[in-house]
Design an enzyme around this catalytic site. Structure first.
Site, PDB file in Angstrom:
ATOM      1  N   LYS A   6      -2.953   6.575   0.104  1.00  0.00           N
ATOM      2  CA  LYS A   6      -2.417   6.067  -1.157  1.00  0.00           C
ATOM      3  C   LYS A   6      -3.072   4.740  -1.529  1.00  0.00           C
ATOM      4  CE  LYS A   6       2.028   8.402  -0.848  1.00  0.00           C
ATOM      5  NZ  LYS A   6       3.410   8.325  -0.386  1.00  0.00           N
ATOM      6  N   SER A  19       8.669   9.287  -1.884  1.00  0.00           N
ATOM      7  CA  SER A  19       7.886   8.067  -1.698  1.00  0.00           C
ATOM      8  C   SER A  19       7.701   7.287  -3.001  1.00  0.00           C
ATOM      9  CB  SER A  19       6.518   8.397  -1.095  1.00  0.00           C
ATOM     10  OG  SER A  19       5.743   9.100  -2.032  1.00  0.00           O
TER      11      SER A  19
END
Lengths: 805, 280
Positions: A698, A655
């Site tokens: 996140k 990611s």
């Protein structure tokens, strides 16, 4: 170009209570069906319905998803429609007592037979003494004894008479008897004897010898006489006992006339009682003495020999059994033979055979937790053996492993007809499928539980009814429609998808219970949205100690994260930490350094074995992107190093690959990157941004850092466009975006991200194949070409000097 | 009861001990009587001189019924066996005396059994004898210790009465009083067997007995031995299920050989109560 500054409505998929037609859960009907598990329900119905070997079920899905409840519900539904299976009893095997016989009876009859046999034992303790105390028995036995006595007396009397006629007397000695000549009631002395004429002496000796022989003969006959008398008594005893027991057993024979096995057992009992009638002459419950038991070899008292161990007894009104064994140890599954300590040894008999879960579930359904079965020694092996052989063979662990060879009970195996349902997670299912070839043979039906379900208006309404059902089942305070909506929204957040809802029933139930708790704490009569939010926040707070520490260290400058200005070769990446059931986002500084080299992007995490394979794959893709995007006609002469700064544990996942590429491009081009933005998203070789997991955490992780430092409207997070549908952000994040203090950008390509991070155009190749001047891509290409030229020159120079040498 | 109580006049109760099974019964009966009178229990073991003598006859062999073996005698073995037997009997005596809480003594004599017995009778107040063993005792020495019948022990008839012969000989009331004392201790009936020549004499003796036993709380049964024959005594003893029979030493029914016949036929111990000597 598809940079999208997301609106508040895109950050959180709100559940519109205006769509609801209820005010609170009190208005909702209970939900009769399970929702969101259509595949699993279909599989359970199929598995439960098919009556073939090997069609046992494995329900796979995470813990708490409701596997047990769903399976039990459908299995019980099916079980109710079936007839109760047979009762199973263990009875004494009179020929081989160490191999008790199994007795199958119609449901409910096992218990009745057990009671009847207890009564029979009690009755025998009355009837048998009665016949042996009767006048008839006393007279007949006395006749036999008298006859024996007379025979003996007659034999001796004849000898005595003959002896007296010859002046010889029968004399008792300390250890026996003898015959001696007497005179005047006294044994003749040796002097007297010697003084007798020789003829008379000889006659005395001969007479004594003769009588002695007769006496010996008579004594020899005595055992035979006694044996005959004993046999007569024995016949008489049997006759009397048979009469006493016959009447009582006949009653039971009539009662169980249609049960052949019972009749056979009663016949055996009758014979055995006649053999052991003396056991019934002592009071009921009184055991023979140790010495008596040893002498007679009696292993069991009459109290136990004729009992029936009704091991599995069914309710005649109930259907097929549904059994869940919470502790599926080998013995709890297969059954056990218990022992009792007696005089320093362990002894047992068929009445001490105890059923296992397989016995109880025989003819029905057995539900077990797969992990518990697997961690119990030999339980899995025992279970498989029973399923394969279709019988329950009761063996101790010692016997099963052939470690112990002492004589114990070997109960007759019982035929097994059971539908076994294992509950476990997917990992165990796939491991068993891979490692145990028998598993696929025995568990042909996979019941796969889905952790999520589609979220739409209809499903939200159903979900509301599910919430109502759970509220009512648990007797919680009613939830108003806003509270229900908040629960639904949180359910979407639980699966990190705005378009899905969680089917994890335990998580949902926990939230409802905790919301109920806070509502009561807040003296609310009905649970409202605030209570639900309080429950969510409190649960997060209980688990977020580590998150707080990380945020604190960022704030204190221990963990270096810039949120102002610009930096070359430095990008804020985002990662997710999962601790138990709680996960949170953490910003990480990603830096890149470049120099001339041989087309190599060094992943420092990988070099020090802190990078997982997926992370390494993501980094390797970067070389492909750089080469194909900028240096199609020349070799890539670049050596770059990438690092996740201040990470001290393994980094996994791709990611951060887009963030790493941005750092590389910045380092190559020398264009600084805005530190007010954080980036997440993986990238492929074509520069397309791909979705990642944990997007909500996140974003919130970076938001928290920025929020503490002060939001100025420049901060934000760049996410893949394909992750937009997963957004279910916290309310404070949404509010900050609404107020223009924070931004969430979705992008589709690396070029989108470059523009956002640098504020410069990335640049597209024109018809001549060139990037626009002053574009980032042009700078990168120029730099790489420069590296390549210098590299070429360096190599040419090196080769020339080498030739000269 | 008469002022001349049994307790004051009986001080030594002897029991003749040998190896026969009936010994235990005799020992028990003697011990009970001694305990009831607080008398001394005296065990007398008589080494039968006939046993010593027959070891000298070379052609005599002993038959051992248990092992069905024959073996010649020798004097050393016989004496050793007799000593061993005496030790056993002494231990039994001491055990029973301890249980009853009475003093005891033990002595060994050697001689002809009957002659020795007759001598003992003159020395002690009571001599307890048991039958020399009927012929079936020979077989009982064989290992046939099994129970044939299935009778429960509870159904076996227990011996109950204490029988006593009461006649018109001198001082026969001593035996009667001893019987009363024993019956009281055993909590059982007294069976008074009157030996009289006529009905009038019987009535008189019964009245005399009633007077002696007037304070007796145990049930008393009076019966007359009609023929005054030993056989009548045996029959009366057996039919009354007596556990013990007391007879005065000068009673004519059991004088001389009749005593031994009586012992052979009754299956209970016989207690011979010595005629009381004036001034004793």
């Amino acid at each position: 170009m598809a940079i999208n500054n997301l609106k508040t409505s895109e950050l959180y998929n709100r559940c519109d209570i205006g769509e609801f037609d209820f005010k609170s859960t009190a208005d909702l009907e209970s939900l009769p069906e399970v929702i969101g598990q259509e595949r699993a329900v279909e599989a359970v119905r199929f598995g439960v319905g098919i009556q073939r070997d090997g069609y046992n079920l494995y329900a796979l899905g995470p813990r708490g998803i409701g596997k047990y409840s769903l399976v039990r519900r459908y299995v019980e539904e099916k079980a109710e429609s079936k007839n109760p299976p047979s009762d199973w009893c263990y009875i004494n095997n009179f020929k081989q007592p160490h191999k008790p016989n199994a007795l199958e009876l119609p449901s409910g009859m096992g218990h009745q037979l057990s009671i009847d046999m207890e009564q029979l034992i009690e009755d025998l303790h009355v009837a048998i003494p009665a016949v042996f105390e009767s006048e008839e028995y006393r007279t007949r036995s006395q006749v036999i004894e008298q006859e024996l006595t007379e025979h003996k007396e007659m034999a001796i009397a004849e000898i005595q008479k003959a002896a007296e006629a010859k002046n010889i007397s029968l004399i008792h000695t300390p250890t026996g008897i003898t015959l001696a000549p007497i005179r005047n009631d006294k044994v003749i002395s040796i002097e007297e004897f010697k003084n007798l004429p020789e003829k008379e002496r000889k006659q005395i000796e001969e007479d004594t010898e003769l009588l002695q022989e007769r006496l010996l003969k008579a004594l020899h006959q005595a055992p035979q006489m006694e044996k005959e008398a004993r046999e007569k008594i024995s016949v008489l005893n049997r006759e009397m006992a048979a009469y006493a027991v016959g009447n009582l057993v006949d009653t039971l024979r009539k009662k169980y006339h249609d049960q052949t096995a019972v009749i056979e057992h009663l016949n055996d009992v009758e014979k055995d009682v006649v053999e052991h009638f003396r056991d019934f002459l002592r009071p009921l419950g009184e055991k023979p003495s140790f010495l008596e038991a040893q002498l007679t070899g009696a292993e069991q008292t009459s109290d136990t020999r004729y009992r029936v161990n009704a091991m599995v007894v069914r309710d005649t009104d109930g259907g097929a059994p549904v059994v869940y064994e919470d502790n599926p140890s080998y013995l709890n599954l297969i059954g056990r033979v218990e022992h009792r300590a007696h005089l320093g040894t362990l002894e047992t008999d068929f009445t001490m055979i105890r059923s296992g879960a397989l016995h109880q579930a025989n003819g029905g359904y057995l539900i077990l937790d797969a992990l518990k079965v697997l961690i119990q020694p030999f339980a899995w092996e025992g279970l498989k053996r029973a399923l394969q052989s279709r019988e329950i063979r009761m063996e101790s662990l010692g016997q099963m492993t052939s470690l112990v060879s002492t004589v114990s009970l070997e109960p007759q195996p019982i035929p097994l007809q059971v539908k076994l349902i294992l509950l476990g997670d997917r990992r165990i299912y796939y491991l068993l499928s891979y490692l145990d070839p028998e598993f696929s043979e025995l568990f042909k039906v996979a019941v796969d539980f889905d952790e999520r379900m589609d979220r739409n208006l209809d499903s939200q309404k159903l979900y509301a009814r599910l919430i109502g059902t759970m509220v009512h089942d648990e007797k919680l305070l009613e939830f108003d429609s806003a509270a229900v909506a908040r629960v639904i929204e949180h359910s979407a957040r639980m699966v990190s998808d705005a378009e899905k809802l969680s089917t994890h029933m335990r998580g949902l139930m926990d939230l409802l219970r905790e919301a109920d708790h806070w509502a009561r704490e807040n003296s609310h009569e009905i649970v409202d949205r605030v209570d639900v939010q309080q429950a969510i926040d409190a649960a997060d707070h209980r688990a977020d100690r580590i998150r707080d520490r990380v945020q604190e260290e960022i704030e204190r400058g221990t963990l270096l994260i810039d949120t102002l200005d610009t930096k070359v070769g430095q990008v804020n990446g985002l990662s997710v930490l999962r601790l138990g059931n709680f996960s949170f986002g953490q910003p990480s500084r990603i830096t890149a350094r470049v120099r001339i080299g041989g087309s190599k992007v060094i992943d420092i995490e990988r070099e020090v074995e802190l990078g997982g394979p997926i992370h390494s794959k993501g980094v390797m893709i970067l070389s492909g992107y750089l080469g194909s995007h900028y240096m199609l006609d020349r070799p890539l002469s670049l050596t770059a190093s990438l690092v996740f700064e201040q990470t001290y544990s393994e980094v996994e996942g791709d990611s951060a690959s887009s963030a790493e590429l941005y750092a590389l491009i910045s380092a190559i081009s020398g264009v600084p990157v805005k530190q007010s933005l954080a980036v997440t998203g993986s990238v492929n070789q074509h520069g397309e941004i791909q979705p990642i997991g944990g997007v909500n955490e996140k974003i919130e992780g970076f938001f928290d850092v920025c929020s503490k430092r002060g939001l100025d409207g420049t901060q934000g997070v760049i996410i893949p466009a394909s992750n937009t549908k997963h957004l279910m952000l916290r309310d404070d994040v949404c509010q900050a975006v609404e107020q223009g203090k924070f931004a969430v950008y979705s992008i589709e390509t690396i070029d989108d991200g470059i523009e956002l991070l640098t504020g410069m155009a990335a640049g597209q190749r024109d018809e001549s194949g060139k990037f626009p001047e002053d574009s980032i891509n042009a700078r990168v290409e120029a730099k790489l070409r420069d590296f390549s030229s210098k590299m070429h020159a360096y190599v040419t120079r090196s080769e020339s000097s080498g030739e000269k040498e | 009861m008469s002022e001349l109580t049994a307790e004051t006049i009986i001080r030594r109760v002897a029991v003749a001990l040998d190896a026969s099974a009936q010994n235990s019964q005799a020992l028990q009966a003697a011990a009970e009587l001694a305990a009831s009178l607080q008398a001394e229990l005296e065990g007398i073991f008589i080494e039968d001189i006939n046993l010593i003598r027959l070891t000298e006859l070379p052609f005599i062999r002993e038959i051992r019924p248990a092992s069905m073996t024959e073996e010649p005698f020798n004097i050393q073995r016989m004496e050793q066996e007799l000593r061993s037997l005496a030790r056993q009997q002494q231990q039994k005596l001491e055990l029973v005396a301890r249980e009853k809480g009475i003093s005891c003594s033990f002595s060994i004599r050697r001689g002809h059994i009957r002659a020795e017995m007759m001598e003992v009778v003159t020395e002690v107040d009571v001599l307890t004898l048991c039958g020399p063993g009927r012929v079936s005792e020979i077989f009982s020495r064989q290992p046939a210790a099994f129970t044939l019948r299935a009778d429960t022990t509870a159904r076996q008839q227990a011996r109950s009465a204490v029988s006593v012969v009461f006649g018109n000989a001198r001082n026969e009331k001593r035996a009667l009083m001893a019987a009363a004392s024993l019956a009281k201790r055993l909590d059982t009936n007294i069976n008074v067997l009157i030996t009289a020549g006529s009905d009038a004499e019987t009535d008189e003796l019964q009245r005399e007995a009633e007077t002696i036993l007037e304070s007796q709380t145990q049930p008393v049964n009076y019966s007359r031995l009609i023929g005054n024959q030993l056989s009548d005594l045996v029959l009366a003893t057996i039919s009354s299920n007596s556990q013990v029979l007391l007879v005065n030493s000068n009673n004519t029914l059991i004088t001389g050989e009749q005593l031994w016949h009586c012992l052979e036929q009754v299956s209970c111990p016989v207690l011979i109560v010595r005629e009381q000597i004036a001034g004793n």
